[in-house]
Each structure stands twice: as C-alpha cells, then as structure tokens.
Motif scaffolding. Sequence first.
Motif, PDB file in Angstrom:
ATOM      1  N   GLY A 282       0.820  -1.206   0.000  1.00 50.34           N
ATOM      2  CA  GLY A 282       0.000   0.000   0.000  1.00 50.34           C
ATOM      3  C   GLY A 282       0.853   1.254   0.000  1.00 50.34           C
ATOM      4  N   GLY A 283       2.154   1.065   0.005  1.00 42.35           N
ATOM      5  CA  GLY A 283       3.125   2.148  -0.015  1.00 42.35           C
ATOM      6  C   GLY A 283       4.496   1.520  -0.070  1.00 42.35           C
ATOM      7  N   PRO A 284       5.536   2.313  -0.262  1.00 36.01           N
ATOM      8  CA  PRO A 284       6.882   1.741  -0.331  1.00 36.01           C
ATOM      9  C   PRO A 284       7.264   1.053   0.976  1.00 36.01           C
ATOM     10  CG  PRO A 284       6.975   4.144  -0.179  1.00 36.01           C
ATOM     11  CD  PRO A 284       5.545   3.785  -0.419  1.00 36.01           C
ATOM     12  N   VAL A 285       7.785  -0.148   0.863  1.00 32.62           N
ATOM     13  CA  VAL A 285       8.223  -0.912   2.028  1.00 32.62           C
ATOM     14  C   VAL A 285       9.752  -0.933   1.998  1.00 32.62           C
ATOM     15  CG1 VAL A 285       8.014  -3.044   3.330  1.00 32.62           C
ATOM     16  CG2 VAL A 285       6.150  -2.338   1.811  1.00 32.62           C
ATOM     17  N   PHE A 286      10.357  -0.086   2.795  1.00 35.25           N
ATOM     18  CA  PHE A 286      11.801   0.061   2.740  1.00 35.25           C
ATOM     19  C   PHE A 286      12.505  -1.077   3.480  1.00 35.25           C
ATOM     20  CE2 PHE A 286      10.426   4.481   1.897  1.00 35.25           C
ATOM     21  CZ  PHE A 286      11.067   4.649   0.683  1.00 35.25           C
ATOM     22  N   PRO A 287      13.727  -1.381   3.085  1.00 30.93           N
ATOM     23  CA  PRO A 287      14.409  -2.582   3.597  1.00 30.93           C
ATOM     24  C   PRO A 287      14.637  -2.580   5.095  1.00 30.93           C
ATOM     25  CG  PRO A 287      15.914  -1.214   2.300  1.00 30.93           C
ATOM     26  CD  PRO A 287      14.543  -0.687   2.065  1.00 30.93           C
ATOM     27  N   ASP A 288      14.792  -1.408   5.718  1.00 25.30           N
ATOM     28  CA  ASP A 288      15.014  -1.397   7.163  1.00 25.30           C
ATOM     29  C   ASP A 288      13.780  -1.898   7.916  1.00 25.30           C
ATOM     30  OD1 ASP A 288      13.921   1.213   6.222  1.00 25.30           O
ATOM     31  OD2 ASP A 288      13.822   1.647   8.360  1.00 25.30           O
ATOM     32  N   LEU A 289      12.581  -1.571   7.416  1.00 26.86           N
ATOM     33  CA  LEU A 289      11.356  -2.060   8.052  1.00 26.86           C
ATOM     34  C   LEU A 289      11.227  -3.561   7.870  1.00 26.86           C
ATOM     35  CD1 LEU A 289       8.678  -1.684   9.518  1.00 26.86           C
ATOM     36  CD2 LEU A 289       7.630  -1.050   7.337  1.00 26.86           C
ATOM     37  N   ILE A 302       6.890 -10.411   3.836  1.00 29.63           N
ATOM     38  CA  ILE A 302       6.604 -10.212   2.416  1.00 29.63           C
ATOM     39  C   ILE A 302       6.206  -8.760   2.174  1.00 29.63           C
ATOM     40  CG2 ILE A 302       5.207 -10.923   0.437  1.00 29.63           C
ATOM     41  CD1 ILE A 302       6.988 -13.132   1.506  1.00 29.63           C
ATOM     42  N   ALA A 303       6.895  -8.111   1.238  1.00 31.69           N
ATOM     43  CA  ALA A 303       6.550  -6.753   0.811  1.00 31.69           C
ATOM     44  C   ALA A 303       5.887  -6.837  -0.553  1.00 31.69           C
ATOM     45  CB  ALA A 303       7.797  -5.877   0.745  1.00 31.69           C
ATOM     46  N   VAL A 304       4.689  -6.272  -0.667  1.00 35.53           N
ATOM     47  CA  VAL A 304       3.900  -6.360  -1.893  1.00 35.53           C
ATOM     48  C   VAL A 304       3.900  -5.007  -2.602  1.00 35.53           C
ATOM     49  CG1 VAL A 304       1.628  -6.871  -2.885  1.00 35.53           C
ATOM     50  CG2 VAL A 304       2.421  -8.112  -0.857  1.00 35.53           C
ATOM     51  N   TYR A 305       4.148  -5.044  -3.902  1.00 41.95           N
ATOM     52  CA  TYR A 305       4.035  -3.839  -4.731  1.00 41.95           C
ATOM     53  C   TYR A 305       2.761  -3.940  -5.561  1.00 41.95           C
ATOM     54  CZ  TYR A 305       4.729  -0.806  -8.810  1.00 41.95           C
ATOM     55  OH  TYR A 305       4.555   0.122  -9.811  1.00 41.95           O
ATOM     56  N   GLY A 306       1.973  -2.879  -5.522  1.00 45.17           N
ATOM     57  CA  GLY A 306       0.746  -2.832  -6.312  1.00 45.17           C
ATOM     58  C   GLY A 306       0.110  -1.469  -6.168  1.00 45.17           C
ATOM     59  N   SER A 307      -1.125  -1.361  -6.597  1.00 47.66           N
ATOM     60  CA  SER A 307      -1.864  -0.110  -6.504  1.00 47.66           C
ATOM     61  C   SER A 307      -3.345  -0.438  -6.518  1.00 47.66           C
ATOM     62  CB  SER A 307      -1.521   0.808  -7.685  1.00 47.66           C
ATOM     63  OG  SER A 307      -1.963   0.229  -8.905  1.00 47.66           O
ATOM     64  N   PRO A 312      -2.097  -7.643  -6.723  1.00 45.99           N
ATOM     65  CA  PRO A 312      -0.698  -7.236  -6.628  1.00 45.99           C
ATOM     66  C   PRO A 312      -0.030  -7.168  -8.007  1.00 45.99           C
ATOM     67  CG  PRO A 312      -0.850  -9.587  -6.282  1.00 45.99           C
ATOM     68  CD  PRO A 312      -2.256  -9.100  -6.548  1.00 45.99           C
ATOM     69  N   ILE A 313       1.169  -6.559  -8.038  1.00 43.24           N
ATOM     70  CA  ILE A 313       2.000  -6.570  -9.242  1.00 43.24           C
ATOM     71  C   ILE A 313       3.219  -7.455  -9.023  1.00 43.24           C
ATOM     72  CG2 ILE A 313       3.470  -5.173 -10.765  1.00 43.24           C
ATOM     73  CD1 ILE A 313       1.534  -2.827 -10.274  1.00 43.24           C
ATOM     74  N   ALA A 314       3.874  -7.280  -7.884  1.00 46.26           N
ATOM     75  CA  ALA A 314       5.070  -8.069  -7.563  1.00 46.26           C
ATOM     76  C   ALA A 314       5.195  -8.159  -6.050  1.00 46.26           C
ATOM     77  CB  ALA A 314       6.323  -7.416  -8.168  1.00 46.26           C
ATOM     78  N   HIS A 315       6.019  -9.070  -5.593  1.00 46.66           N
ATOM     79  CA  HIS A 315       6.306  -9.124  -4.159  1.00 46.66           C
ATOM     80  C   HIS A 315       7.685  -9.722  -3.937  1.00 46.66           C
ATOM     81  CE1 HIS A 315       5.401 -13.473  -4.038  1.00 46.66           C
ATOM     82  NE2 HIS A 315       4.305 -13.198  -4.716  1.00 46.66           N
TER      83      HIS A 315
END
Length: 529
Positions: A282-289, A302-307, A312-315
């Motif tokens: 739902g927003g950028p998931v940065f590596p430190d988190l 798991i960090a999901v990229y989508g809109s 989803p688009i990728a994870h």
Amino acid sequence: MANVVELFLAQARQSPDAVALIDRAAGRDRLTTYAELEDKSARIATLLANRGITAGAPVLLLHPATAELYAVIIAIFRLGAIALFVDPSAGRETLAVACRELPPAALFASGRAMLFVMASAPLRRIAAKLTTARLALGATRLDQATPQGRREDVASVGGATPALVTYTSGSTGIAKGAVRTHGVLAAQHAALGSVAAAAGETDLVSLPIVVLRNLGVGATSAIPRGSLQRPGAMDAGPILDQVMRHRVQRITASPALVERLVDGAGNGSYGALGGVKVVTGGGPVFPDLIERAATLTGVPVIAVYGSTEAEPIAHVSSAEVGEAESCAMRAGAGLLAGKPVAEVRARIVPVNVEAPSEIERVLRASEACAAGTRGEIVVSGPHVVPGYLHGRGDSETKIHVDGTLWHRTGDAGYFDARGRLWLLGRVSAAIVDSRGELHPFAVECAARLLLPARRSVLAGRDGERILLVEGPLTARDRGILADGLRWAQLDRIIADVKIPLDRRHNSKVDYGALRSLLEHIAPAPPPAR
C-alpha cells in the motif's frame, strides 16, 4: 461463477461455524461466523431490495470496518448492485465528486457519519438510508433487517458488471473512481493467492480488499482496534493484545501500521510477534522495516508492490534481500520489489516519449526490454482495473494495444538480469538537471539503510537537489548521510521536516502538499566568496 459473492457463499456452506470476522462491539470482542455473516447479508439484501435497490444501483458506504460493513457489502453483491466506497481520509471534496459522478441510490452510514449526512443536502436527498446508529435520524436501523426475511437468490451478472467503485485521493490528490468488476475481483482473488491467508488462518487485516479475499477462502479476518483512517498513528498496544489473544498467525497491513506494531513489540512493553507472518503493501516498504519486522517475527516478511488499479504486481520476501541487494540499494539502485506475480505482465516503456507508436512498439515486442533499461512500469492482466468511472483518467493511464489493455502505473523502475523489478519512485518526482537524472527511491531507500527508521524525501527546487528528513539530525547523522549519499550530489540536507503523506495509508509522499511545503523553505544562502 460470475457473481463474485459466490466465493463467500461457498465458504459459508462448507464451513458455517468457522469464524469469518473478529471485531469490537459494545466494548468487547465479537466473533462472527460464516453462517452468521451469510444470514445477516441475506436479510440486509431483502431490506435493500424492499427499498428499491436493484442490480446496478450504487450504494454509498460511510462506515468503518466492522462485521456490519462486510454484511452490507455482501448484500450489495448478492443484489448485483454497486458498492460505492469513498475512503474517509480522502475528504469531503472527494465524497462530493463521487456522489456527483455516481449518484447513490442508498447509503449505509455509522452514527458519526449520519451527523455529516444530515448536514449535507445532497446526502439527505438519498432516499434509502441504513445506519447502525441508535438514533437513526431518518434512516432505517440495520437491526430492522432481522424480521425482513432472507433473500436466497443471487443476481446473475457478467464478468464485466461493476461491483465496487473506490474513490481515493491517492498521492496525487486527484480523485478518480476505480471500477472493479465482478471479473476483476475474482481475478484479484486468484492473484492474491501467493501472499494472502489460507483457509483456517487468522489474519489481522487493515486492508478491506484483503478482507473480501479472506472471506472467499475461509480465513478469519481480525479488524485492528483503532481508527484505520490514520494507520500511522494507531496505538500498537491494543492491536498487539489482539494478536496474542486471538492467536493471530499473520498480519496484512500498510507499512505505516506495521511500523507501529514493530515499534510497539520491539520496546518490550508488549508481547513479541514471534512466528507471525507479516505481509505489507500500500506504499513503499523500505528494507530497514522489512529487516526489523523479520527479526521480531523470526519468519520472512513479504513486501507487496501494487496499486488500487493493479493489486498485486510483484512481491519480495525478506529472505531474498541479502548483502548484495543491500549494497545495491545503498548505492542508489532503488527499492527491490521482486518478481511480478504470475497473473500479471509487466513492461518498461520510455518516459516522456511524444510518439505513442514508440510505447506501442515496446508493448508489442515478444521479449521485455534489456535488463537495466529504465522507464515507466506498465502492467496488464485479468485483475488490472480496466478503467475509471466515466472514463475520467483513462486517456492518461490506459493503453490499448492489439486487444490488450495496459495500465500505466506512473512509477519508474527497471528489471534486473534475474527478472526482478526495482522501483525508482514516481516518474513525475524524478529530478532531471545538468548533473543527470536522480530518482526519489534511489536516494530515499539508501537513506533508510544509512539511518534506519528515519523517513526522508528527495525534492528538487530551483536547480537544487534537497533531501528532507523527519526529526533532528546530529552532526554524526549528517556526516553519515553526506558520505553515504555522495553519489547523489545533494545540495542540501534539511532536518526537522514533517513530510506530508497520503491520507489513506500514511505511507506514500503527498507530492501536492510537498510542493507547498517547499515554497516555505528558505533558499540556500549564496556561496561564500
């Protein structure tokens, strides 16, 4: 199956006594089984039908995430009507746009929302009003659905029939109604399979579309305690208590909420998240988190990229982010999003190309462009939203090539040699100057690795490359950023800035508000002679 509600009804028949939803009512936990939710929805469908709601009729939803909300949504789907959802964080202007573009035939509102309804002439004119409020204020109380009787039949709809129209302001501040059809929702149900809960799992969920997916597989969805309008400000304590009390096995939430939970669990005040799977997007998931969450849970995150238009688009799993990936991100490679899901086709197209034929040529190519080629990410697939209400915004975001619909995400990125997608941030936020091109995620991701848990944003103004950082910076912090980001050729690093974020997930930069903020920042002093 055409009507997506059949996915839920199948689970209600198969596991009627399984818990579908966990929420709060009258100050205590409430568990709603699949059978109970199905019965409520059938009676609400009768109530709506008796008030003239038929297939295709829009029903405006102004209610927080509760069992009642999902019972109403299921009832709307049973009738073949349209659930009109306006994110509460989007504001009154977005609500006005939604009601003007898709006039509601009915509304369902909480007690607080009913006060707003009574103060709005257009909303007062809506003939059919349902509410959970004790004081109905001219609406029909939802508990009156009980004596109405069950509506057993389910409307027959086509895959292209609209089911859900969602209005959000997003990070651009422009309100558009994304139209999810029954076919898109069914395809999204399948596409989320690789990252979503399975039957029998208990999932703490802050994302409504994931709750709908869980109801279609027989999972239990626990609604986090607190106001989901501001996930970045939610109190972690009561939610972590929920996790322990209900033996939650997974958490699906925005990065802002996950960060709150990680902070809460990590300070020793509450039980750890040991063994809990975390899926965030739902927003950028940065590596430190990702690293902090994985350390607390002991299992991959798991960090999901989508809109809204393509989810989803990728994870990517935290287990896939090793030293090589971290080194690349520190050097400006951007944010690793992982390989696209099987259900989506993703391509990189040129940015700022005036001739549409060049973009079409790339999309017609049988092979994706060479690894490392940067441009805008475009996607196609059965779960990609085909358009916006009345086509407003379609010409800017939709591309039709040889019968295939492609969606322009507005995000810049590239594929690496292993077929993994890397994100560079919004195309419109890139800085292009005499020193070259600099993308926001290239800098912001590296900054998060240099100073973990510190939000920053790259901005350009009057030829300057500026990094804005939340909170104070010590001399040591400034030195770490300046040395680690030397490759970015920053002109200034400004601390103690409250970075404006999207109102929905509190995770993405609100670039409209950022532009206003930059206007109030003093220009750099002239160089000393």
